[in-house]
Design a protein around this motif. Structure first.
Motif, PDB file in Angstrom:
ATOM      1  N   THR A   5       7.559  71.052   6.598  1.00 12.23           N
ATOM      2  CA  THR A   5       6.914  72.358   7.066  1.00 12.23           C
ATOM      3  C   THR A   5       8.011  73.627   6.962  1.00 12.23           C
ATOM      4  OG1 THR A   5       8.033  71.929   9.366  1.00 12.23           O
ATOM      5  CG2 THR A   5       5.693  71.019   8.847  1.00 12.23           C
ATOM      6  N   ALA A   6       7.365  74.537   6.768  1.00 14.12           N
ATOM      7  CA  ALA A   6       8.091  75.732   6.423  1.00 14.12           C
ATOM      8  C   ALA A   6       8.809  76.181   7.840  1.00 14.12           C
ATOM      9  CB  ALA A   6       7.381  76.972   6.022  1.00 14.12           C
ATOM     10  N   ALA A   7       9.947  76.225   8.096  1.00  9.22           N
ATOM     11  CA  ALA A   7      10.864  76.409   9.380  1.00  9.22           C
ATOM     12  C   ALA A   7      10.683  78.049   9.560  1.00  9.22           C
ATOM     13  CB  ALA A   7      12.261  76.372   9.370  1.00  9.22           C
ATOM     14  N   ARG A   8       9.820  78.496  10.946  1.00  4.40           N
ATOM     15  CA  ARG A   8       9.860  79.550  10.975  1.00  4.40           C
ATOM     16  C   ARG A   8      10.830  80.237  12.171  1.00  4.40           C
ATOM     17  NH1 ARG A   8       7.028  83.321  14.233  1.00  4.40           N
ATOM     18  NH2 ARG A   8       5.985  81.738  15.430  1.00  4.40           N
ATOM     19  N   HIS A   9      11.602  81.248  11.987  1.00  5.05           N
ATOM     20  CA  HIS A   9      12.513  81.731  13.014  1.00  5.05           C
ATOM     21  C   HIS A   9      12.068  82.419  13.867  1.00  5.05           C
ATOM     22  CE1 HIS A   9      16.383  82.885  14.608  1.00  5.05           C
ATOM     23  NE2 HIS A   9      16.044  84.301  14.568  1.00  5.05           N
ATOM     24  N   GLN A  10      12.022  81.907  15.178  1.00  5.34           N
ATOM     25  CA  GLN A  10      11.525  82.747  16.327  1.00  5.34           C
ATOM     26  C   GLN A  10      12.408  83.909  16.655  1.00  5.34           C
ATOM     27  OE1 GLN A  10       8.435  81.731  17.951  1.00  5.34           O
ATOM     28  NE2 GLN A  10       8.927  83.609  19.049  1.00  5.34           N
ATOM     29  N   GLN A  11      11.780  85.144  16.544  1.00  7.50           N
ATOM     30  CA  GLN A  11      12.269  86.324  16.783  1.00  7.50           C
ATOM     31  C   GLN A  11      12.567  86.528  18.441  1.00  7.50           C
ATOM     32  OE1 GLN A  11      14.697  88.333  15.652  1.00  7.50           O
ATOM     33  NE2 GLN A  11      13.644  88.644  13.947  1.00  7.50           N
ATOM     34  N   ARG A  12      13.783  87.032  18.839  1.00  5.76           N
ATOM     35  CA  ARG A  12      13.740  87.234  20.276  1.00  5.76           C
ATOM     36  C   ARG A  12      14.277  88.787  20.406  1.00  5.76           C
ATOM     37  NH1 ARG A  12      17.048  82.180  20.407  1.00  5.76           N
ATOM     38  NH2 ARG A  12      15.707  80.576  21.101  1.00  5.76           N
ATOM     39  N   TYR A  13      13.364  89.230  21.277  1.00  7.04           N
ATOM     40  CA  TYR A  13      13.783  90.675  21.818  1.00  7.04           C
ATOM     41  C   TYR A  13      14.269  91.022  23.042  1.00  7.04           C
ATOM     42  CZ  TYR A  13      10.810  91.048  17.509  1.00  7.04           C
ATOM     43  OH  TYR A  13      10.502  91.011  16.209  1.00  7.04           O
ATOM     44  N   ASP A  14      14.804  91.967  23.416  1.00  3.13           N
ATOM     45  CA  ASP A  14      15.407  92.459  24.555  1.00  3.13           C
ATOM     46  C   ASP A  14      14.445  92.747  25.679  1.00  3.13           C
ATOM     47  OD1 ASP A  14      16.769  94.004  26.545  1.00  3.13           O
ATOM     48  OD2 ASP A  14      18.581  94.164  25.529  1.00  3.13           O
ATOM     49  N   HIS A  15      14.430  92.118  26.634  1.00  4.72           N
ATOM     50  CA  HIS A  15      13.466  92.410  27.836  1.00  4.72           C
ATOM     51  C   HIS A  15      13.341  93.610  28.286  1.00  4.72           C
ATOM     52  CE1 HIS A  15      16.230  92.733  31.198  1.00  4.72           C
ATOM     53  NE2 HIS A  15      16.926  92.278  30.464  1.00  4.72           N
ATOM     54  N   ARG A  16      14.300  94.373  27.991  1.00  8.46           N
ATOM     55  CA  ARG A  16      14.093  96.044  28.543  1.00  8.46           C
ATOM     56  C   ARG A  16      13.150  96.685  27.470  1.00  8.46           C
ATOM     57  NH1 ARG A  16      20.446  96.563  28.753  1.00  8.46           N
ATOM     58  NH2 ARG A  16      20.072  95.504  26.751  1.00  8.46           N
TER      59      ARG A  16
END
Length: 76
Positions: free
Chosen positions: A7-18
């Motif tokens: 499966t193509a690995a997809r990087h999970q993007q994380r964003y600042d909660h602020r």
């Protein structure tokens, strides 16, 4: 011969909660999209409810009873 499925690995993007909070408070996604957040993600922040995050301090794992042996455990 069986070929494993990859499966193509997809990087999970994380964003600042602020940033997410700012978009939710103002209702304006441009502040996030100007910083490179995809429009669909920022629009999702407007639709979605906030998720509660609970953190634990696991650096202090010693408790007063941590040295006691378990009376129900078998000694291996």
């Amino acid at each position: 011969m069986i070929i494993p499925m990859t499966t193509a690995a997809r990087h999970q993007q994380r964003y600042d909660h602020r940033l997410r909070d700012l978009v939710q408070r103002t209702g304006d996604v441009t502040s996030a999209t100007n910083l490179g957040v995809p429009r669909s993600t920022a629009r999702g922040w407007l639709r979605g409810e906030t998720k509660v995050v609970i953190t634990l301090d696991v650096t202090n794992t010693k408790t007063p009873n941590s040295n006691k042996k378990c009376s129900n455990c078998d000694d291996a």
